[in-house]
Enzyme design. Sequence first.
Site, short mmCIF file in Angstrom:
data_model
loop_
_atom_site.label_atom_id
_atom_site.label_comp_id
_atom_site.label_asym_id
_atom_site.label_seq_id
_atom_site.Cartn_x
_atom_site.Cartn_y
_atom_site.Cartn_z
N CYS A 105 7.75 7.88 -4.75
CA CYS A 105 7.13 6.42 -4.53
C CYS A 105 7.92 5.05 -5.65
O CYS A 105 8.23 4.11 -4.95
CB CYS A 105 5.65 6.19 -4.81
SG CYS A 105 4.55 7.58 -3.94
N ASP A 106 8.06 5.70 -6.68
CA ASP A 106 8.25 4.58 -7.87
C ASP A 106 9.79 5.05 -8.40
O ASP A 106 10.14 3.78 -9.32
CB ASP A 106 7.22 4.44 -8.89
CG ASP A 106 5.90 4.26 -8.44
OD1 ASP A 106 5.94 3.41 -7.30
OD2 ASP A 106 4.71 4.73 -8.89
N CYS B 5 4.23 9.56 -9.15
CA CYS B 5 4.85 9.88 -7.69
C CYS B 5 6.32 9.21 -8.00
O CYS B 5 6.64 8.14 -7.69
CB CYS B 5 3.98 9.05 -6.62
SG CYS B 5 5.08 9.35 -5.04
#
Length: 307
Positions: free
Chosen positions: A134-135, A131
């Site tokens: 997300c990261d 992701c």
Amino acid sequence: MRNVIILGSGCAGNTAAIYAARAGLNPLVVIGHEPGGQLSITTDVENFPGFPEGIQGPDLVENMKKQAERFGAEFIWGSVLEADLSKRPFRLNIDGEWQETRTLIVASGASARWLGLPNEQKLIGHGVSSCATCDGAFYRDRKIMVIGGGDSAMEEANFLTRFGSEVTLVHRREQFRASKIMLDRARANPKIKFLLNTVVDDIFDVVKNEVTGVKLRNVNTGDAWEQDVDGFFLAIGHIPNTKPFAGQIDLDPDGYILSKGGARTNVTGVFHAGDVQDRVYRQAITAAGAGCMAAIEAERFLEAEGH
Ligand SMILES: Cc1cc2nc3c(=O)[nH]c(=O)nc-3n(C[C@H](O)[C@H](O)[C@H](O)COP(=O)(O)OP(=O)(O)OC[C@H]3O[C@@H](n4cnc5c(N)ncnc54)[C@H](O)[C@@H]3O)c2cc1C
């Protein structure tokens, strides 16, 4: 006979459980093969509102579960193996035992595809991710690698150039599944380097508990080499967990639930929540919001039916 059965104990299922429990519906949550869902396999979550310092993924979903239990939600181990949604009450086979319910919230998620490399699972949350949204921000000025050849790989690679000092896109073939516009955009980005006809054979370094590099191989020449990498992003697709519902709930060609508006599916009394329907946003907060919507719809449906 249950008022509500919720499939899945990720952000969507747990949030649906909080709302359904507070509405006095005494929901039953089927935990599934991955207790806590996808957040349970990651580490820092920095984009869930309400946690200025961030929070560990497993803590976040555990807190949601405790919050639901506080209002009377019940959680049981097991997975739904088959379902009969042809009439109400719906019938669900949970690890061999049939349960009946007036409404059903499907929050069974979509599992990321992984390469299946020995060290890959051990390094999830420590440099391996599925992701970028997300990261990505954890890899500012670091070396990033993206695996895949479809639109999502191009999109993730482009997005990750905001952070990384360089982004290498590794694809096992010469040809791409990605649309021309997405591919052209990635090709025009000076920070993205393409490595074609190349596969990843290994990821390092489990001993240091962080990604430091990968072993690559050209599938045509057989040449193998190692390359330093800090962030390793898989973008090779997701598998929605909808198998027990095929032929009953309308699904798109990839198996995602087709929404009929709000949280409704084509089956009256069956609602969707989270990544099992959402192939676009795939975030903890959107999944939680969808869980809230599904529970409110279930509650109103039951109310209208006189329960
Ligand atoms: C490595 C990683 C890092 C991430 N980091 C972030 C982040 O920092 N921020 C963010 O917002 N998002 C992040 N995400 C995305 C986020 O985790 C997902 O968007 C979110 O978990 C989706 O929630 P969900 O409840 O819809 O599905 P999931 O979390 O996938 O949960 C699905 C649940 O359904 C259960 N289940 C499946 N099949 C069945 C069945 N047949 N019967 C019963 N239960 C079943 C599973 O056991 C699981 O409990 C990350 C994802 C990954 C993989």
